[in-house]
Design an enzyme around this catalytic site. Structure first.
Site, mmCIF file in Angstrom:
data_model
loop_
_atom_site.group_PDB
_atom_site.id
_atom_site.type_symbol
_atom_site.label_atom_id
_atom_site.label_comp_id
_atom_site.label_asym_id
_atom_site.label_seq_id
_atom_site.Cartn_x
_atom_site.Cartn_y
_atom_site.Cartn_z
ATOM 1 C CG HIS A 52 0.271 6.986 5.323
ATOM 2 N ND1 HIS A 52 1.408 7.490 5.920
ATOM 3 C CD2 HIS A 52 0.498 5.663 5.164
ATOM 4 C CE1 HIS A 52 2.288 6.510 6.100
ATOM 5 N NE2 HIS A 52 1.754 5.386 5.651
ATOM 6 C CG HIS B 267 -0.641 1.397 7.223
ATOM 7 N ND1 HIS B 267 0.306 0.852 8.064
ATOM 8 C CD2 HIS B 267 0.043 2.275 6.426
ATOM 9 C CE1 HIS B 267 1.492 1.393 7.794
ATOM 10 N NE2 HIS B 267 1.366 2.246 6.798
ATOM 11 C CD GLU B 268 -0.995 2.518 2.695
ATOM 12 O OE1 GLU B 268 -0.542 3.679 2.620
ATOM 13 O OE2 GLU B 268 -0.281 1.542 2.984
ATOM 14 N N GLY C 23 0.835 -1.195 0.000
ATOM 15 C CA GLY C 23 0.000 0.000 0.000
ATOM 16 C C GLY C 23 0.869 1.243 0.000
ATOM 17 C CD GLN D 178 3.409 5.884 2.555
ATOM 18 O OE1 GLN D 178 2.427 5.353 2.063
ATOM 19 N NE2 GLN D 178 4.370 5.185 3.143
ATOM 20 C CB CYS E 91 5.220 2.400 7.378
ATOM 21 S SG CYS E 91 4.741 3.906 6.509
ATOM 22 C CG LEU E 92 6.695 1.069 1.359
ATOM 23 C CD1 LEU E 92 6.123 1.314 -0.027
ATOM 24 C CD2 LEU E 92 7.823 0.042 1.308
HETATM 25 ZN ZN ZN Z 1 2.625 3.527 5.711
#
Ligand code: ZN
Length: 170
Positions: A141, A137-138, A46, A51, A95-96
């Site tokens: 963000h 989660h996304e 995701g 991000q 998380c990236l």
């Molecule tokens: Zn993330």
């Protein structure tokens, strides 16, 4: 398509509330494609627009993680959680934007999400399992919330300090 650089904690854009998308146009579709390419390349399941430095309410995901699974990309514009289950589920999240760190997070096991697809058509999905966790989660963000915010204060402060230190030496 073009891969875009992923912002890393403590980049302040990650903490901003992203703006809604008013029209799902070619520019939004191009951004979503770039985000998918960036996500697959990372690799991740995701990615949210903040991000990659774009403070707009766009999320992409693909939870088809089994080795020989067909890709199942999803693009969600202005996603909104409209219902959550009382039942909860725990997943080990990463998380990236917070590389090489994972921790168990408890969230509602099922969520109903309303959004616009890449053609601007309204959609609704009832998600469970990994998709439910990924979407929560996304969507977090988009409100400047990171998965570490769901952990104890001690854990959150420890990981934040580690990344602040790394950013200073980078
Ligand atoms: Zn993330």
């Amino acid at each position: 398509m073009a891969k875009r650089p992923i912002l890393i904690l403590p980049d302040p854009i990650l903490r901003r509330v992203a703006a809604p998308v008013s029209v799902v146009d070619e520019e939004v579709r191009r951004l979503a494609k770039d985000m998918l390419e960036t996500m697959y390349e990372a690799p991740g399941i995701g990615l949210a627009a903040p991000q990659v430095g774009v403070s707009r309410r766009i999320v992409v995901c693909d939870v088809a993680v089994e080795e020989d699974a067909e890709p199942a990309p999803m693009v969600l514009v202005n996603p909104e959680i409209v219902a959550v289950s009382a039942e909860v589920a725990v997943y080990e999240e990463g998380c990236l934007s917070i590389p090489e760190y994972t921790e168990d997070v408890e969230r509602p096991a099922r969520v109903t999400v309303r959004y616009l697809d890449a053609d601007g058509a309204p959609q609704e999905v009832v998600a469970e399992g990994l998709l439910a966790t990924c979407l929560q989660h996304e969507i977090d963000h988009l409100d400047g919330v990171l998965f570490i915010d769901h952990l104890s204060r001690l854990k959150r402060e420890r990981i934040t300090k580690r990344f602040q230190k790394q950013a200073r030496f980078a």
